[in-house]
Design a protein around this motif. Structure first.
Motif, PDB file in Angstrom:
ATOM      1  N   THR A 256       0.865  -1.190   0.000  1.00 22.58           N
ATOM      2  CA  THR A 256       0.000   0.000   0.000  1.00 22.58           C
ATOM      3  C   THR A 256       0.894   1.230   0.000  1.00 22.58           C
ATOM      4  OG1 THR A 256      -1.655  -1.138   1.360  1.00 22.58           O
ATOM      5  CG2 THR A 256      -1.853   1.248   1.195  1.00 22.58           C
ATOM      6  N   VAL A 257       0.606   2.165  -0.906  1.00 14.68           N
ATOM      7  CA  VAL A 257       1.311   3.448  -0.889  1.00 14.68           C
ATOM      8  C   VAL A 257       0.335   4.549  -0.501  1.00 14.68           C
ATOM      9  CG1 VAL A 257       3.037   2.766  -2.616  1.00 14.68           C
ATOM     10  CG2 VAL A 257       0.940   3.924  -3.361  1.00 14.68           C
ATOM     11  N   GLY A 258       0.865   5.582   0.134  1.00 17.23           N
ATOM     12  CA  GLY A 258       0.066   6.758   0.482  1.00 17.23           C
ATOM     13  C   GLY A 258       0.494   7.918  -0.387  1.00 17.23           C
ATOM     14  N   GLN A 259      -0.374   8.276  -1.321  1.00 19.39           N
ATOM     15  CA  GLN A 259      -0.045   9.342  -2.282  1.00 19.39           C
ATOM     16  C   GLN A 259      -0.412  10.700  -1.702  1.00 19.39           C
ATOM     17  OE1 GLN A 259       1.376   9.997  -5.059  1.00 19.39           O
ATOM     18  NE2 GLN A 259       0.295  11.656  -6.087  1.00 19.39           N
ATOM     19  N   MET A 260       0.545  11.632  -1.727  1.00 17.09           N
ATOM     20  CA  MET A 260       0.281  12.999  -1.287  1.00 17.09           C
ATOM     21  C   MET A 260      -0.390  13.756  -2.433  1.00 17.09           C
ATOM     22  SD  MET A 260       1.307  13.107   1.792  1.00 17.09           S
ATOM     23  CE  MET A 260       2.288  12.047   2.868  1.00 17.09           C
ATOM     24  N   SER A 261      -1.657  14.097  -2.231  1.00 18.54           N
ATOM     25  CA  SER A 261      -2.428  14.818  -3.258  1.00 18.54           C
ATOM     26  C   SER A 261      -2.595  16.259  -2.803  1.00 18.54           C
ATOM     27  CB  SER A 261      -3.802  14.158  -3.442  1.00 18.54           C
ATOM     28  OG  SER A 261      -3.675  12.822  -3.873  1.00 18.54           O
TER      29      SER A 261
ATOM     30  N   HIS B 194      -4.488  -3.538 -10.781  1.00 22.80           N
ATOM     31  CA  HIS B 194      -4.636  -4.594  -9.774  1.00 22.80           C
ATOM     32  C   HIS B 194      -4.871  -3.998  -8.386  1.00 22.80           C
ATOM     33  CE1 HIS B 194      -4.110  -8.332  -7.603  1.00 22.80           C
ATOM     34  NE2 HIS B 194      -3.166  -7.778  -6.862  1.00 22.80           N
ATOM     35  N   GLY B 195      -4.218  -2.893  -8.100  1.00 25.69           N
ATOM     36  CA  GLY B 195      -4.380  -2.251  -6.794  1.00 25.69           C
ATOM     37  C   GLY B 195      -5.702  -1.508  -6.709  1.00 25.69           C
ATOM     38  N   GLN B 196      -6.112  -1.221  -5.485  1.00 23.85           N
ATOM     39  CA  GLN B 196      -7.361  -0.491  -5.289  1.00 23.85           C
ATOM     40  C   GLN B 196      -7.138   0.692  -4.364  1.00 23.85           C
ATOM     41  OE1 GLN B 196     -10.637  -2.974  -4.140  1.00 23.85           O
ATOM     42  NE2 GLN B 196     -10.194  -4.511  -5.708  1.00 23.85           N
ATOM     43  N   LEU B 197      -8.023   1.666  -4.456  1.00 22.70           N
ATOM     44  CA  LEU B 197      -8.002   2.760  -3.488  1.00 22.70           C
ATOM     45  C   LEU B 197      -8.490   2.215  -2.159  1.00 22.70           C
ATOM     46  CD1 LEU B 197      -9.541   5.676  -5.562  1.00 22.70           C
ATOM     47  CD2 LEU B 197      -7.182   5.489  -4.744  1.00 22.70           C
ATOM     48  N   VAL B 198      -7.798   2.552  -1.106  1.00 25.01           N
ATOM     49  CA  VAL B 198      -8.229   2.106   0.216  1.00 25.01           C
ATOM     50  C   VAL B 198      -8.554   3.317   1.081  1.00 25.01           C
ATOM     51  CG1 VAL B 198      -6.975  -0.063   0.177  1.00 25.01           C
ATOM     52  CG2 VAL B 198      -5.847   1.971   1.083  1.00 25.01           C
ATOM     53  N   GLY B 199      -9.357   3.069   2.088  1.00 26.05           N
ATOM     54  CA  GLY B 199      -9.720   4.131   3.026  1.00 26.05           C
ATOM     55  C   GLY B 199     -10.801   5.021   2.474  1.00 26.05           C
TER      56      GLY B 199
ATOM     57  N   ALA C  58      -2.583   1.645 -10.808  1.00 26.01           N
ATOM     58  CA  ALA C  58      -1.874   1.138  -9.625  1.00 26.01           C
ATOM     59  C   ALA C  58      -1.841  -0.392  -9.599  1.00 26.01           C
ATOM     60  CB  ALA C  58      -2.523   1.667  -8.358  1.00 26.01           C
ATOM     61  N   ARG C  59      -0.678  -0.922  -9.252  1.00 26.01           N
ATOM     62  CA  ARG C  59      -0.500  -2.373  -9.112  1.00 26.01           C
ATOM     63  C   ARG C  59      -0.592  -2.801  -7.651  1.00 26.01           C
ATOM     64  NH1 ARG C  59       2.457  -3.310 -14.212  1.00 26.01           N
ATOM     65  NH2 ARG C  59       3.394  -1.341 -14.816  1.00 26.01           N
ATOM     66  N   VAL C  60      -0.462  -1.852  -6.722  1.00 27.38           N
ATOM     67  CA  VAL C  60      -0.664  -2.117  -5.297  1.00 27.38           C
ATOM     68  C   VAL C  60      -1.724  -1.131  -4.813  1.00 27.38           C
ATOM     69  CG1 VAL C  60       1.758  -2.829  -5.082  1.00 27.38           C
ATOM     70  CG2 VAL C  60       1.086  -0.502  -4.382  1.00 27.38           C
ATOM     71  N   ASP C  61      -2.173  -1.322  -3.567  1.00 30.52           N
ATOM     72  CA  ASP C  61      -3.231  -0.452  -3.053  1.00 30.52           C
ATOM     73  C   ASP C  61      -2.714   0.971  -2.816  1.00 30.52           C
ATOM     74  OD1 ASP C  61      -5.037  -2.468  -3.229  1.00 30.52           O
ATOM     75  OD2 ASP C  61      -5.295  -2.768  -1.075  1.00 30.52           O
ATOM     76  N   VAL C  62      -3.628   1.910  -2.913  1.00 28.50           N
ATOM     77  CA  VAL C  62      -3.279   3.333  -2.800  1.00 28.50           C
ATOM     78  C   VAL C  62      -4.222   4.013  -1.816  1.00 28.50           C
ATOM     79  CG1 VAL C  62      -3.105   5.538  -4.033  1.00 28.50           C
ATOM     80  CG2 VAL C  62      -2.439   3.410  -5.191  1.00 28.50           C
ATOM     81  N   LEU C  63      -3.627   4.723  -0.869  1.00 28.97           N
ATOM     82  CA  LEU C  63      -4.374   5.609   0.019  1.00 28.97           C
ATOM     83  C   LEU C  63      -4.082   7.034  -0.432  1.00 28.97           C
ATOM     84  CD1 LEU C  63      -5.934   6.010   2.797  1.00 28.97           C
ATOM     85  CD2 LEU C  63      -3.663   6.342   3.795  1.00 28.97           C
ATOM     86  N   LEU C  64      -5.109   7.817  -0.672  1.00 30.82           N
ATOM     87  CA  LEU C  64      -4.889   9.211  -1.061  1.00 30.82           C
ATOM     88  C   LEU C  64      -4.898  10.096   0.178  1.00 30.82           C
ATOM     89  CD1 LEU C  64      -7.091   9.553  -4.272  1.00 30.82           C
ATOM     90  CD2 LEU C  64      -4.649   8.998  -4.089  1.00 30.82           C
TER      91      LEU C  64
END
Ligand SMILES: [Zn+2]
Length: 487
Positions: A103-108, A457-462, A131-137
């Motif tokens: 999971t990565v946390g992208q700074m938006s 493959h990855g999804q937005l989380v949170g 995204a290939r892994v999950d992403v938290l914005l």
């Protein structure tokens, strides 16, 4: 049954408590979730030979890392940005998966002409596509307006557990920044704070340039430790006044850590993230050829600071490690016209940091594998309200695993990595131990056998989950270990 990870050494938090080394176990996955963690052979029998198997003999089976501080570009796939971060979500999350990050946390950020909702929508679309892994914005505000502050409860309702802000010296109104932090806390979010005093940095840079020492070999002197420490003191006081749980991002110095740790010991809900560059490099790098390779905010520090940060991880005063992946091409970083005032900030680190932390931290004898799991995944999952789905290898959790071989050996070569940066600040360094595979949502996101998950493959989380409990769980209480509340 979709996947069996067989015979590895599982290290995970148990029942919301501390991380423990559970010994050799099988992990059985069905769809996105872990459905059994049990004695070797038992889960295999339950699977009745009906599923794909990864033989993890000799390896650690750990929660995939959460790297909740990255800067990917929604536009890089359209030919790249000549003066910006060069990894799009497809490249950046390939680097993540190969580095053990699930999971990565992208700074938006609301800047460069973007509104906050515009930046979030832009990054959400890019993440869902690439995204290939999950992403938290993670929404970010540099110069918040009253309207931005008023919109914070809606951000929490939309599922964002964290709000990033920066020291007011970067141009924001101090009272609005404090109001944003307070509003985030009331909405159940945590605040992430970039602590540097830009006014002091500008003054130091002007003095250096005026005296003919504006070149990047003087970069460290342009951002001395006091510029971080004074900002950390401000942040800690805001944390004390507002009660909003706060993570100080990329803490780089012994003094800044000491200020945060003493406030934490005093009951202030302030937590510390550090960045790998501050663990593996010292300011000696600026006397090498091409000092521009190493410029970032804050600057890398002295050997004494490096030692203090390692000690902080070992003693629990550093809670999380995150890459602050901010990749530039080498030619752009080392442009001969750059000065301490115009240096391009940030380095690529998504693919390297987890393996290097294991190499130098665990195999280097600085701390145990349990602490490694805490600072790479479990603590972040709890702080950002993503536990127990993330940050543990347990029944019901998301099937996000890192399979790490302690006997592996490699030499870092940034040119061979997924990042478009084309170089690494650690080029030539030897890493002991290494990621063999990364499982995200029950399927291989990357493995050393040549697998790389497709974009999407990855999804937005949170973002779409119920967040009422997120920040409140952090603030609720102490469990007596690492200062983090289990959820
Ligand atoms: Zn950053």
């Amino acid at each position: 049954m979709s996947l069996l990870v067989a015979g590895g050494r599982v290290v995970t938090p148990v029942d919301g408590g501390p991380v423990r080394d559970l010994g050799l176990l099988d992990v059985l996955i069905d769809g996105n979730r872990i459905v059994a963690v049990g004695e070797v052979g038992g889960a295999r029998a339950a699977a009745a030979g009906s599923c794909e198997t990864i033989d993890a003999t000799g390896c650690f089976v750990l929660p995939a890392a959460l790297d909740l501080h990255v800067h990917l570009s929604a536009q890089a796939s359209n030919g790249g940005e000549p003066n910006g971060f060069v990894d799009d979500f497809a490249m950046g999350t390939a680097a993540a998966a190969a580095g053990g990050v699930g999971t990565v946390g992208q700074m938006s950020f609301a800047e460069d002409g973007w509104t906050l909702s515009g930046a979030l929508n832009r990054d959400a679309a890019a993440a869902q596509r690439d995204a290939r892994v999950d992403v938290l914005l993670i929404p970010g505000l540099v110069t918040p307006t009253a309207e931005d502050v008023a919109a914070i409860p809606a951000l929490a309702r939309a599922g964002h557990p964290a709000l990033k802000v920066v020291d007011p010296s970067f141009g924001g109104d101090p009272s609005l920044i404090e109001a944003a932090i307070a509003a985030a806390g009331r909405a159940g979010m945590i605040a992430l704070v970039h602590c540097e005093n830009a006014a002091l940095i500008d003054a130091a840079g002007r003095r250096l340039i005026a005296s003919g020492r504006g070149g990047l070999e003087h970069f460290a002197q342009s951002r001395p430790v006091e510029t971080e420490v004074s900002s950390v003191r401000w942040a800690v006081e805001v944390c004390r006044r507002t009660g909003t749980p706060m993570v100080l991002v990329h803490v780089s110095s012994a003094q800044a850590l000491a200020v945060a740790a003493s406030a934490r010991a005093d009951g202030v809900p302030v937590f510390v993230e550090t960045r790998p560059m501050y663990l593996h490099l010292t300011d000696e790098v600026f006397s090498r050829p091409q000092p521009g390779r190493f410029t970032g905010m804050p600057a890398v520090r002295s050997a004494r600071d490096v030692a203090a940060l390692w000690q902080g991880i070992a003693d629990g005063t550093v809670h999380t490690v995150a890459s602050d992946h901010a990749p530039w091409r080498l030619a752009d970083k080392t442009d001969s016209g750059l000065t301490v005032a115009s240096a391009r900030m940030g380095v690529a680190d998504l693919q390297t940091w987890v393996g290097m932390l294991f190499s130098e931290g665990v195999l280097g004898g600085r701390f145990g594998i349990e602490t490694f799991v805490e600072v790479t995944s479990t603590n972040a999952a709890r702080l950002y309200g993503l536990a127990p789905a993330k940050g543990s290898v347990s029944v019901g959790a998301d099937a996000d695993l890192m399979i790490l071989d302690p006997l592996r050996h490699s030499v870092i070569d940034g040119a061979a990595q997924y990042s478009a940066a084309g170089y690494s600040v650690y080029d030539g360094m030897t890493v002991r131990g290494g990621v063999r595979a990364c499982v995200v949502r029950g399927a291989l996101a990357w493995s050393d056998t040549g697998v790389l998950a497709a974009p999407g493959h990855g999804q937005l989380v949170g973002r779409t989950s119920e967040t009422g409990a997120l920040g409140r769980a952090v603030a609720r209480g102490e469990s007596g270990w690492s200062g983090l509340a289990p959820t």
